[in-house]
Each structure stands twice: as C-alpha cells, then as structure tokens.
Design an enzyme around this catalytic site. Structure first.
Site, PDB file in Angstrom:
ATOM      1  N   ASN A  43      61.925   9.352  24.602  1.00 16.64           N
ATOM      2  CA  ASN A  43      61.636   7.963  24.243  1.00 16.64           C
ATOM      3  C   ASN A  43      60.908   7.314  25.412  1.00 16.64           C
ATOM      4  O   ASN A  43      61.522   6.959  26.422  1.00 16.64           O
ATOM      5  CB  ASN A  43      62.929   7.219  23.928  1.00 16.64           C
ATOM      6  N   GLU A  44      59.607   7.193  25.289  1.00 16.50           N
ATOM      7  CA  GLU A  44      58.773   6.656  26.357  1.00 16.50           C
ATOM      8  C   GLU A  44      58.913   5.141  26.436  1.00 16.50           C
ATOM      9  O   GLU A  44      59.400   4.492  25.504  1.00 16.50           O
ATOM     10  CB  GLU A  44      57.309   7.037  26.107  1.00 16.50           C
ATOM     11  N   PRO A  45      58.494   4.533  27.563  1.00 16.63           N
ATOM     12  CA  PRO A  45      58.479   3.067  27.636  1.00 16.63           C
ATOM     13  C   PRO A  45      57.768   2.461  26.427  1.00 16.63           C
ATOM     14  O   PRO A  45      56.710   2.928  26.009  1.00 16.63           O
ATOM     15  CB  PRO A  45      57.707   2.812  28.931  1.00 16.63           C
ATOM     16  N   SER A  94      55.368  11.803  32.113  1.00 11.72           N
ATOM     17  CA  SER A  94      56.276  12.776  31.498  1.00 11.72           C
ATOM     18  C   SER A  94      55.623  14.147  31.428  1.00 11.72           C
ATOM     19  O   SER A  94      56.289  15.177  31.628  1.00 11.72           O
ATOM     20  CB  SER A  94      56.667  12.317  30.093  1.00 11.72           C
ATOM     21  N   SER A 103      59.583   2.189  23.581  1.00 16.29           N
ATOM     22  CA  SER A 103      60.456   2.575  22.466  1.00 16.29           C
ATOM     23  C   SER A 103      61.451   1.462  22.179  1.00 16.29           C
ATOM     24  O   SER A 103      62.049   0.891  23.091  1.00 16.29           O
ATOM     25  CB  SER A 103      61.209   3.863  22.820  1.00 16.29           C
TER      26      SER A 103
END
Length: 665
Positions: free
Chosen positions: A183-185, A202, A187
C-alpha cells in the site's frame, strides 16, 4: 565467533526503564507521545521471540477451540527473524502448524506461472516450506491472471478471508515510505485488495529479490488498508537505524494517507515491535526529558543542549536559565547550579572533539585531544566496504593522515562489481579490442574470442539474468583501477592499497551470502600482519543492501578473535567509525571531528570523482537522488554549520567519527 557485534553498539546507554518500564504508570508516562502500543527490545532476537510467543499462543488457542488459526504474512527482511524463531520451535517439536491457514499479503504483477521472483515463492523459501502448513491452507493473490480479471480475483480473495473466519494475526514489515504490504503513499483507509503501481523507492527496496530495479514488475496486487485493519491482531516490525525515522512518524505522527502505516493507529490491537536502533527517534529514547525524569549522562546533557540550541536558535553560551526552565530542562539547572555552568561544560566537550590531527599531534599535550600523541607515526588501516567508501566518507581525513606522515593502508573489502553498469564493461572492452588491434600482432585469439563472447552476452542479456563470472571479473577490475587512481591521487603508495575480496559479496546478485568465518579469516590475517595503531571502519550501517554492516561485522569479529588470542598489539590500537554515504553522526555522539578548508573539500571531491563508474550511472543510490559526492559534501558542510551555530569554530566542512570501544563489547 561473534559475527554480529555491530548490532550490540550502544552509542548512548539507554536506561532499561525507558524501553522496558516496570509499571503501568511508568509505561503511560514514557509513551505519552506514542499512538500505537510499542515494544522496544535491546536485540532483534528478543523482539522476534516476543512476536513468536504471541503467534504460538494464538495457534494453540485456536487448536484448543478446534478452529484454524489464520495468519496474514508479509515477506520483508524484518520478518525473517520471526520466521526463523517459528521454524526453530517447529523443529524442536514445540509448535505445530497443522491448523494454520496463511494469506499472502501481496503479489507482484504481472507474473509468469512458476516465476521464481513471486512473493509467494519468497514466503515459501523463508518460512512455509520449513513447517507443516498444509499446501491447501496457503492462499495468495494471483499475479498471473489477465489484467481485466484482477478485480474479480481480488474480490474472491477477500471473500476467502471472510470464509476462513477472518485473519487472526497479521504480521507486517514497513517500507521506507511507510508502506505496509504494498500500500503505497496515497492508499486510503477504506482500500481493499487491488492492483497498485509500485513506486520508485519500493522498487529500489525490491531489487534484492529481482537482481535489478528494471526486473521488478511495475505493479503488485496487495491487501488493502481496510483488509489489513480487519485482522484481529496486527504486528508491525522494524529493525535497524535506517527504519528509525519512518517508525517515529508512524508511531508518533498524524494519521495520513501519505504514510499508510499510520492507519494502524486506528486499530484496537495493533502492536509495533522494534529494536533499540529502530526506536532511536522515538521521544522517550531521543528526548526522554520531555516525558520523564532522566539519568543525566554527559552524552544526554550534550544531546539536550544541542536540542535546546536548535529550538531557541541560540549558540550554547547564550542559553539562559529561562531557556532551560521553559523547555523542560530545569533538572539540569539543579544538577549544574546554573545555565552558565552547563553551557560551558558542553561547549568545552564539543570544542575538544575538533582536531586537525586525526592521527594525534606529536609532541603535544593530548589530555583533551581525541587521539594520542604517541606513537608517531602510526600504522593506520582504513577499511572501505566498497572501493569508494573511503574517499566518500573520510577523504579529507585520509589526506590529512597521509600528509602528517602516518603509514596509511586502505583495505577495500569487496570487489564492488555488481555496482558497475554494463555500459562500462562495453567501454573497456572496446578499449581493449582497439588496443589489441593497434599494438598487438593480431594473433591474440583469447582477446578476440572473449570480446565477441562478452559482446554477444550483453546484447542478449535480460534484466533477470545475472552476469557471467568473466563479466563480474571485468567489473571488479574497473573498480580496482578507479580505487588505485584515487589512492594515487591521495599519495598512498600502491603497495599499501589492498583488495580483500571478501567471499560473502561474490554471490553475483544484489542479495549477498551470509558473512561468515571465511570472511573474518581474511580480515584477521590482514590486520594481524599490519598490527595497526588506528583502524577506521564504516559505521554507516543504514546501507540498504547490508554490505556495510557485513563488512564492519567482519572487522569487529576479527578484532574480537585477536582479543581472545591475547594479542598485545590491540593494547595500543583505537578503532574509529566513520559515516557519510548514507547518514551522518548525531552531534551528541561525535568524539572526533576533522575540519576541512575549501581546498581540502575540493580535493576530497576530486578523489571521489576518480570513481567514474559510480557517477551518473551508479545503480544503487537508494532513495536519495543526490550522487555520493554531493551527499558527502552536503553532510560535511552540514556538520560544520551545526558546530558554527552552536558557537564553536566556523569551518568549510567537517568529517565526524565515533570510537568503537571493542574492549567493552
């Protein structure tokens, strides 16, 4: 043989009551800034045992109830110690996983069937294949489905979790940007399992598994934030100093989708488990005076006064009793009697760290100097994990040591071959082929055939394919040549330039072999032959690929073995740790600071630039977009600026060091 001594370094002795309070009242007082229950352990192994105990208890509880125990698992490196502890319990017959169901937290996309780089393959390799979890009880998001079927596949996955009764324990690591699973920034709190684009940082972290950043798939399918928060219990783990900043923001900061891990603050049974280095930015560790009464050591006082100077914008000698009282440091006034007494004490402590004589000044009173005046000249070893860390981290000090007449040896611990781009190999092969055509007799078939062979390999090479041994050898030669050029520039005789080529590095991949006794033997024989008075090692253990830590552990283990053998040369040896490539020492920990003039800083830059293969095309820069020479200069100038703002001498730049007191370990 002790192979992990770097993890036992404690720069500031943290009282146990700060990280392991004895009563609920103490716990409440110390953790008032923390919004997620956080356990801190002095060693990684202790934290792993704590989590394994909780998982074991949950498995046995469900077994007694005749129910499956459902685990959600990530695969980050921080989870490996927990997996190892669980595997050991299974092998000893203490714990069975017969009633365990596993849901994989994320999977790469797109993948081919049977891809060795799939996340579930890593999870099996690190954990599942070593315990008795039934294959039919292992579920994973599917990275092989067509893109138009991803959404329906995710919904089926979510439904399967529900059908199994929900996740009992979710075990997660954290990425450098605060991502959990993938879950990347950005999300959202309500996000469920879905396809997501993997961002650049990532991707950099995932190169350990794929061999290169280009080989990392562009997307992943991840459990969403909502899915993770539906678990009844969550453990978030992080080990090491490189995770300290992101963990402080996660535990003490605001809830924001810019830092997905912060959503764990909303969960009723989320637990953060850290070792001391990963907890080093939490308020109770770094600024304990804000939450409790302190045991005031010299270093803690220095830390408090530097913090107070930065808070008030004043130099040390201008701090007043009012500044202390208004900012929670009245204890120091009682301890020292006045602001003036505390100010002058710390001012003098910091002043005594500054020296232009890193090897010690001969025929001088060394009472307040960081290094001894005798013996002079000293035999000095500078250990460099890669063939440029010496000049990046302590290039100015290195030149000073040489100019001041010391016998300086530089030991390059690894070949650094994987950090050389293929275009560098092509460039050098063109040169060799052209040289042979111009000056050879055209009968050297070895050069011709090898040139054609390498040229063809590089033409056909795919991102997922590692280099041949011949290409790795050429890349190693390129870095050796650059290191020799930089050493010559710094007036170090080539007979004092050593290439140790430690075995652990030669995996041919980004992920290295474990550092072991063979590596320590190489280092021990080398240092025993020179019997130095000074050793410099990398204290910059935040290197994301772990090479610095392994190299430093090899040196520490070699010293430890010499100490056990009663070698007398150690009685007159000091070990200094440098930083620069990935971080800088906090000022409260600095014990020696070597100033540089503008001309010396320029010479340092020029020696870094001799490493041409590591300039624009360097493949492993981490999440810092600056090149290494830029990072080095900025950090050195930043250290000098901090000393200046504290009211000490004003220099162009400064290199900082901390002593490793090996006899105390």
């Amino acid at each position: 043989m002790r192979l992990n001594l770097s993890s036992e370094i404690v720069l500031n002795k943290i009282p146990e009551e700060y990280y392991n309070p004895k009563t609920a009242v103490e716990q409440s007082e110390l953790t008032r800034c923390e919004k997620i229950p956080t356990r801190i352990f002095p060693k990684i192994e202790d934290g792993a045992v704590f989590i394994a105990d909780a998982i074991e208890a949950e498995i046995n509880l469900k077994k007694d109830q005749g129910k499956p125990c459902v685990l959600g698992l990530g695969t980050g490196n921080s989870l490996t110690p927990v997996f190892q502890e669980l595997i050991e319990r299974y092998k000893r017959g203490r714990l069975s996983f017969a009633n365990v169901v596993v849901f994989n937290a994320y999977e790469f996309f797109p993948l081919n069937n049977g891809s060795p780089h799939s996340n579930i393959s890593q999870l099996k390799e690190r954990f599942l294949d070593h315990v008795n979890i039934a294959p039919e009880n292992i579920f994973t998001l599917d990275g092989t489905v067509p893109q138009e079927m991803v959404s329906s596949s995710c919904k089926q996955y979510e439904q399967r979790i529900i059908d199994m009764g929900g996740i009992d324990v979710m075990l997660l690591g954290i990425g450098r940007m605060g991502n959990i699973a993938t879950n990347e920034p950005g999300s959202g709190l309500n996000s469920t399992s879905r396809l997501i684009l993997i961002d650049a940082i990532s991707r950099e972290e995932m190169t350990l598994s794929f061999g290169s950043q280009e080989a990392v798939p562009p997307c992943s399918i991840t459990m969403g934030i909502s899915t993770i928060l539906s678990a009844r219990k969550i453990f978030l783990t992080a080990w090491g100093e490189d995770k300290a900043e992101i963990m402080q923001k996660t535990v003490e900061g605001q809830i924001t989708d810019a830092l997905p891990a912060s959503f764990l603050q909303t969960h009723k049974d989320a637990n953060v488990v850290l070792d001391l280095p990963a907890a080093s930015r939490l308020t109770r560790i770094v600024h304990p005076w804000l939450v409790t009464s302190c045991q005031w050591t010299d270093k803690l006082v220095r830390s408090a006064l530097v913090w107070l100077c930065q808070l008030t914008g004043k130099p040390i000698l201008k701090l007043t009793n009012k500044d202390y009282n208004e900012n929670g440091l009245s204890e120091l006034l009682a301890l020292y009697g006045s602001a003036y007494n505390a100010n002058i004490k710390i001012f003098n402590d910091l002043q005594h760290t500054i020296t232009g004589w890193p090897g010690g000044k001969p025929n001088a009173d060394d009472t307040y100097r960081p290094e001894r005046a005798t013996p002079y000249p000293k035999r000095v070893i500078i250990f460099s994990p890669h063939p440029d860390d010496d000049v990046i981290s302590m290039g100015g000090t290195l030149r000073r040591l040489v100019e001041q007449g010391h016998e300086v040896h530089v030991a390059y611990q690894t070949s650094g071959n994987i950090a050389v781009g293929d275009e560098e190999v092509t460039r050098f092969m063109h040169f060799i082929n052209g040289f042979n055509q111009l000056f050879g007799d055209d009968s050297d078939t070895i050069i011709k055939n090898k040139y054609r062979e390498i040229k063809e390999f590089l033409k056909q090479k795919k991102d997922s394919i590692g280099d041949t041994r011949d290409i790795l050898t050429i890349k190693g030669l390129i870095r050796r040549g650059e290191a020799r050029t930089a050493s010559t520039f710094n007036n170090i005789p080539l007979e004092r330039v050593h290439f140790l080529d430690l075995p652990f590095y030669e995996s041919g991949r980004i992920e290295k072999l474990p550092m072991g006794e063979a590596d320590v033997k190489v280092v021990r024989e080398f240092i025993h032959g020179i019997q130095p008075h000074q050793i410099y090692v990398a204290g910059d253990l935040a290197d994301p690929h772990g090479t610095h830590k392994k190299c430093t552990d090899a040196v520490f283990a070699a010293i430890d073995e010499e100490l056990k053998a009663g070698e007398k040369w150690l009685d007159d040896c000091r070990v200094w740790m440098y930083r620069g490539a990935w971080a800088e020492w906090e000022i409260e920990n600095i014990e020696m600071c070597v100033p540089m003039s503008p001309e010396e800083l320029r010479a340092k830059r020029n020696s870094i630039l001799k490493h041409q293969s590591q300039m624009e095309s360097a493949p492993f820069l981490g999440n810092d977009e600056r090149l290494f020479w830029q990072r080095s200069e900025d950090r050195n100038r930043g250290t000098a600026e901090l000393y200046d703002k504290l009211g000490l001498a004003c220099y162009e730049a400064m290199e900082a060091f901390v002593e490793y007191k090996f006899k105390d370990m």
